[in-house]
Design an enzyme around this catalytic site. Sequence first.
Site, mmCIF file in Angstrom:
data_model
loop_
_atom_site.group_PDB
_atom_site.id
_atom_site.type_symbol
_atom_site.label_atom_id
_atom_site.label_comp_id
_atom_site.label_asym_id
_atom_site.label_seq_id
_atom_site.Cartn_x
_atom_site.Cartn_y
_atom_site.Cartn_z
ATOM 1 N N SER A 139 0.658 -1.271 0.032
ATOM 2 C CA SER A 139 0.035 -0.057 0.054
ATOM 3 C C SER A 139 0.927 1.157 -0.021
ATOM 4 O O SER A 139 1.880 1.305 0.553
ATOM 5 C CB SER A 139 -0.908 0.114 1.311
ATOM 6 N N LYS A 178 -3.879 2.190 -2.129
ATOM 7 C CA LYS A 178 -3.307 3.380 -1.294
ATOM 8 C C LYS A 178 -4.362 3.244 -0.112
ATOM 9 O O LYS A 178 -5.657 3.134 -0.227
ATOM 10 C CB LYS A 178 -3.696 4.376 -2.070
ATOM 11 N N GLY A 209 1.338 11.215 4.932
ATOM 12 C CA GLY A 209 0.276 11.510 5.667
ATOM 13 C C GLY A 209 -0.877 11.127 5.240
ATOM 14 O O GLY A 209 -2.043 11.820 5.582
ATOM 15 N N CYS A 218 -1.716 4.055 12.884
ATOM 16 C CA CYS A 218 -2.222 5.529 12.873
ATOM 17 C C CYS A 218 -2.392 5.969 14.422
ATOM 18 O O CYS A 218 -2.729 5.220 15.174
ATOM 19 C CB CYS A 218 -3.616 5.625 12.145
ATOM 20 N N LYS A 226 -2.036 -4.768 9.956
ATOM 21 C CA LYS A 226 -0.767 -4.241 9.673
ATOM 22 C C LYS A 226 -0.043 -3.763 10.639
ATOM 23 O O LYS A 226 -0.471 -2.526 11.100
ATOM 24 C CB LYS A 226 -0.715 -3.720 8.331
ATOM 25 N N ILE A 267 6.567 -5.682 8.057
ATOM 26 C CA ILE A 267 6.509 -4.512 9.124
ATOM 27 C C ILE A 267 6.001 -3.322 8.230
ATOM 28 O O ILE A 267 6.243 -3.261 7.022
ATOM 29 C CB ILE A 267 7.597 -4.196 9.816
ATOM 30 N N ASN A 268 5.719 -2.486 9.100
ATOM 31 C CA ASN A 268 5.251 -1.162 8.502
ATOM 32 C C ASN A 268 6.845 -0.377 8.708
ATOM 33 O O ASN A 268 7.441 -0.885 8.910
ATOM 34 C CB ASN A 268 4.088 -0.512 9.159
ATOM 35 N N THR A 269 6.928 0.780 8.114
ATOM 36 C CA THR A 269 8.190 1.567 7.939
ATOM 37 C C THR A 269 8.815 1.771 9.735
ATOM 38 O O THR A 269 7.905 1.690 10.667
ATOM 39 C CB THR A 269 7.996 2.822 7.590
#
Length: 303
Positions: free
Chosen positions: A21, A45, A72, A131, A166, A192-194
């Site tokens: 994504s 996205k 963002g 988030c 996620k 993993i996410n960032t």
Amino acid sequence: MGKLSVTLCGIEMDNPIIPASGTFGYGYEFAELYDINMLGTFSFKGTTKDPRFGNPTPRIAECYAGMINAVGLQNPGVEKVIAEELPKMRKVFHKKVMANVSGFAVEDYAYTCQRLDACPEVGWLEVNVSCPNVHGGGMSFGTSPEAAAEVVRAVKKVTTKPVIVKLSPNVTDIVAIAKACEAAGADGISLINTMLGMRIDLKTKKPVIANKMGGFSGPAILPIAVRMVYQVSHAVKIPVVGMGGVSTAEDVVEMMLAGATAVEVGAANLIDPFACKTIIEELPRVMEIYKINSLTEIIGGCN
């Protein structure tokens, strides 16, 4: 099933490769370059309940072995995604797609997931709990097992399709959070996410990106991602989607040996729009080198 095919949460995929994504839009831009139906699927996205303009620019900073971004969650909001983006996507991609969902309150996640769950194009809901939680002091839902579980329970109440959560790597114990998500009803985990990173401009003595800090991705984080995929996949019984620094077919095999059922490719798409195509084409050669008959047989093969 073919030697590249895998099954993710009950849905068969021709291969395990999934553009991540935020790195593949809604697919139709890449469809101008090659037939994206060769992909296992892709995660579109990140979508929120309401439209988001995103963070101020500059949003991107280059690094030696990756990049930092602070886009963002810019997106047109779920209603416009359903009305405008999915019909365009449907013309070029004929498989089930993964819908990535973000939110700033539990109610946001539930609403957006319920709306996307009703879309026939959507096969999986990838719920990003990295988030900020506006009701919890600004920390992300993914930093707390209880908060992550609360999101999962709310989403599962209003959806019928597989929910893949996620997770952020910016935590002390990612296994505890994964297990909490599983206990709350999650059908899969993606990670993993960032990582959280920062660059400073030596001339201005100010951060390179306007947001000061952002998500660090790229080849440099692959060892961290492999470690976390290994830990989580050995702690839960639900499938794991691995990502983080993947850019070659060899990286995909390594992720699957660590325990990933499918593998997302992120930053590599921004460097080379043909990255996923190349990886899929290279997989048979790499499998032959390492005497792998089918990818399903190596999932979690590292003990």
